[in-house]
Write an enzyme that holds these catalytic residues in place. Sequence first.
Site, PDB file in Angstrom:
ATOM      1  N   GLY A 162       0.816  -1.225   0.000  1.00 35.56           N
ATOM      2  CA  GLY A 162       0.000   0.000   0.000  1.00 35.56           C
ATOM      3  C   GLY A 162       0.845   1.269   0.000  1.00 35.56           C
ATOM      4  N   GLU A 175       1.583   1.719  -3.589  1.00 34.92           N
ATOM      5  CA  GLU A 175       0.361   2.137  -4.281  1.00 34.92           C
ATOM      6  C   GLU A 175       0.071   3.619  -4.031  1.00 34.92           C
ATOM      7  OE1 GLU A 175      -1.930  -1.033  -2.428  1.00 34.92           O
ATOM      8  OE2 GLU A 175      -2.472  -1.758  -4.425  1.00 34.92           O
TER       9      GLU A 175
HETATM   10  N1  COA Z   1       1.776  -3.788   8.848  1.00 37.78           N
HETATM   11  C1  COA Z   1       1.870  -3.853  10.184  1.00 37.78           C
HETATM   12  N2  COA Z   1       3.032  -3.842  10.838  1.00 37.78           N
HETATM   13  C2  COA Z   1       4.154  -3.786  10.108  1.00 37.78           C
HETATM   14  C3  COA Z   1       4.141  -3.708   8.709  1.00 37.78           C
HETATM   15  C4  COA Z   1       2.867  -3.708   8.079  1.00 37.78           C
HETATM   16  N3  COA Z   1       2.731  -3.602   6.745  1.00 37.78           N
HETATM   17  N4  COA Z   1       5.402  -3.663   8.260  1.00 37.78           N
HETATM   18  C5  COA Z   1       6.188  -3.686   9.335  1.00 37.78           C
HETATM   19  N5  COA Z   1       5.434  -3.776  10.453  1.00 37.78           N
HETATM   20  C6  COA Z   1       5.892  -3.855  11.834  1.00 37.78           C
HETATM   21  C7  COA Z   1       6.374  -5.250  12.205  1.00 37.78           C
HETATM   22  O1  COA Z   1       5.299  -6.088  12.561  1.00 37.78           O
HETATM   23  C8  COA Z   1       7.274  -4.939  13.369  1.00 37.78           C
HETATM   24  O2  COA Z   1       6.453  -4.708  14.511  1.00 37.78           O
HETATM   25  P1  COA Z   1       6.954  -5.160  15.978  1.00 37.78           P
HETATM   26  O3  COA Z   1       8.138  -4.284  16.249  1.00 37.78           O
HETATM   27  O4  COA Z   1       5.778  -4.854  16.836  1.00 37.78           O
HETATM   28  O5  COA Z   1       7.297  -6.609  15.844  1.00 37.78           O
HETATM   29  C9  COA Z   1       7.902  -3.613  12.974  1.00 37.78           C
HETATM   30  O6  COA Z   1       7.027  -3.024  12.005  1.00 37.78           O
HETATM   31  C10 COA Z   1       9.252  -3.775  12.339  1.00 37.78           C
HETATM   32  O7  COA Z   1       9.134  -4.719  11.259  1.00 37.78           O
HETATM   33  P2  COA Z   1      10.122  -5.959  11.063  1.00 37.78           P
HETATM   34  O8  COA Z   1       9.501  -6.875  10.070  1.00 37.78           O
HETATM   35  O9  COA Z   1      10.513  -6.520  12.375  1.00 37.78           O
HETATM   36  O10 COA Z   1      11.384  -5.187  10.430  1.00 37.78           O
HETATM   37  P3  COA Z   1      12.440  -5.709   9.342  1.00 37.78           P
HETATM   38  O11 COA Z   1      13.459  -4.619   9.264  1.00 37.78           O
HETATM   39  O12 COA Z   1      12.892  -7.082   9.628  1.00 37.78           O
HETATM   40  O13 COA Z   1      11.630  -5.755   7.929  1.00 37.78           O
HETATM   41  C11 COA Z   1      10.069  -4.937   6.269  1.00 37.78           C
HETATM   42  C12 COA Z   1      11.084  -4.579   7.374  1.00 37.78           C
HETATM   43  C13 COA Z   1       9.389  -3.633   5.824  1.00 37.78           C
HETATM   44  C14 COA Z   1      10.800  -5.547   5.083  1.00 37.78           C
HETATM   45  C15 COA Z   1       9.051  -5.935   6.817  1.00 37.78           C
HETATM   46  O14 COA Z   1       8.510  -5.397   8.012  1.00 37.78           O
HETATM   47  C16 COA Z   1       7.914  -6.236   5.894  1.00 37.78           C
HETATM   48  O15 COA Z   1       8.058  -7.037   4.978  1.00 37.78           O
HETATM   49  N6  COA Z   1       6.731  -5.628   6.125  1.00 37.78           N
HETATM   50  C17 COA Z   1       5.509  -5.969   5.433  1.00 37.78           C
HETATM   51  C18 COA Z   1       5.526  -5.486   3.998  1.00 37.78           C
HETATM   52  C19 COA Z   1       4.258  -5.951   3.302  1.00 37.78           C
HETATM   53  O16 COA Z   1       4.011  -7.116   3.097  1.00 37.78           O
HETATM   54  N7  COA Z   1       3.417  -4.968   2.907  1.00 37.78           N
HETATM   55  C20 COA Z   1       2.191  -5.231   2.216  1.00 37.78           C
HETATM   56  C21 COA Z   1       1.070  -5.231   3.147  1.00 37.78           C
HETATM   57  S1  COA Z   1      -0.435  -5.710   2.334  1.00 37.78           S
END
Ligand code: COA
Length: 264
Positions: free
Chosen positions: A115, A118
């Site tokens: 998103g 997007e």
């Molecule tokens: N929604 C909700 N929470 C999210 C999020 C999302 N889209 N993206 C990251 N977070 C949160 C994680 O749950 C984590 O929360 P916590 O500290 O309470 O555990 C925090 O942000 C840090 O994320 P984390 O995954 O631990 O960091 P990272 O550096 O290892 O990875 C990303 C970073 C952005 C690559 C990874 O968080 C990710 O892939 N996020 C989702 C991306 C995604 O699929 N977006 C499409 C959604 S439809």
Amino acid sequence: MNTSFNKLVYTKENGIAAIVLNNPSKYNALELDMRKELKTALEDAAKDPAVRVVVLKGAGGNFSAGADIRAFLEWTPEDALRTWNELGTSMVLSAIIRNMRKPVVAVVEGYCLGGGFELALSCDLVVAAEDAVFGLPEVNLGLIPGGGGTQRVSRIVGEKKAKQLVMLGERFSAAAAEKMGLVNMVVPKEKLDETVKNLVDNLLSKPPVALAAAKEAVNAALETGLSAGLRTELNLFASLFATEDQKEGARAFLEKRKPVWKGR
Ligand code: COA
């Protein structure tokens, strides 16, 4: 003027409205509260005649990691439809951006996923830092993009690349995004602020009514067939002859001087 919301920072100064997604510990995930605030800020920027350019970015070195995945745990199809109809990017946020008669510039560094991507794609222009990471990873969550990703990306990169991005859900670099035409320019991180300032100053130097017509005409190209689009373009082109700025533009050219725009 400075207005602080809880999940974003909104400031207006010298004709520029800056909206900063501000929940860095969650990579600026687009939670519903943030979406509500974003809608309010965008609506304000759209209707404030003092605002000439809108800049949208994320706090903490990232744009946004996309929709709030936590909220998805309990959603039914009805929840998804209702919520995205009220606060989604494709139905609501991008419509405000598309319809506002001024340019909206997305400034992307770090993660720009799902998103978040997007939302950036909904803006008129996208400037990215070299460290930006893009992707539509929804398929990896058992979903597809629901904020316009499939439709916008297909129009920009064509069917095959779009299917690759949406079906594999892989992340890709700013350089790859630029090559596919998904962003306007990529610059080293330390040059990002300067680049955005130059771009915004450039936009501010244009005649506002013509700038709005330029945006509307290109938007029409994405909405209509060629004949209807050509008609829209001609109508917009003709309407500009009623503006003082059009006469000033022609006069200044012939008098070999810089035009002074009045915005009417
Ligand atoms: N929604 C909700 N929470 C999210 C999020 C999302 N889209 N993206 C990251 N977070 C949160 C994680 O749950 C984590 O929360 P916590 O500290 O309470 O555990 C925090 O942000 C840090 O994320 P984390 O995954 O631990 O960091 P990272 O550096 O290892 O990875 C990303 C970073 C952005 C690559 C990874 O968080 C990710 O892939 N996020 C989702 C991306 C995604 O699929 N977006 C499409 C959604 S439809």
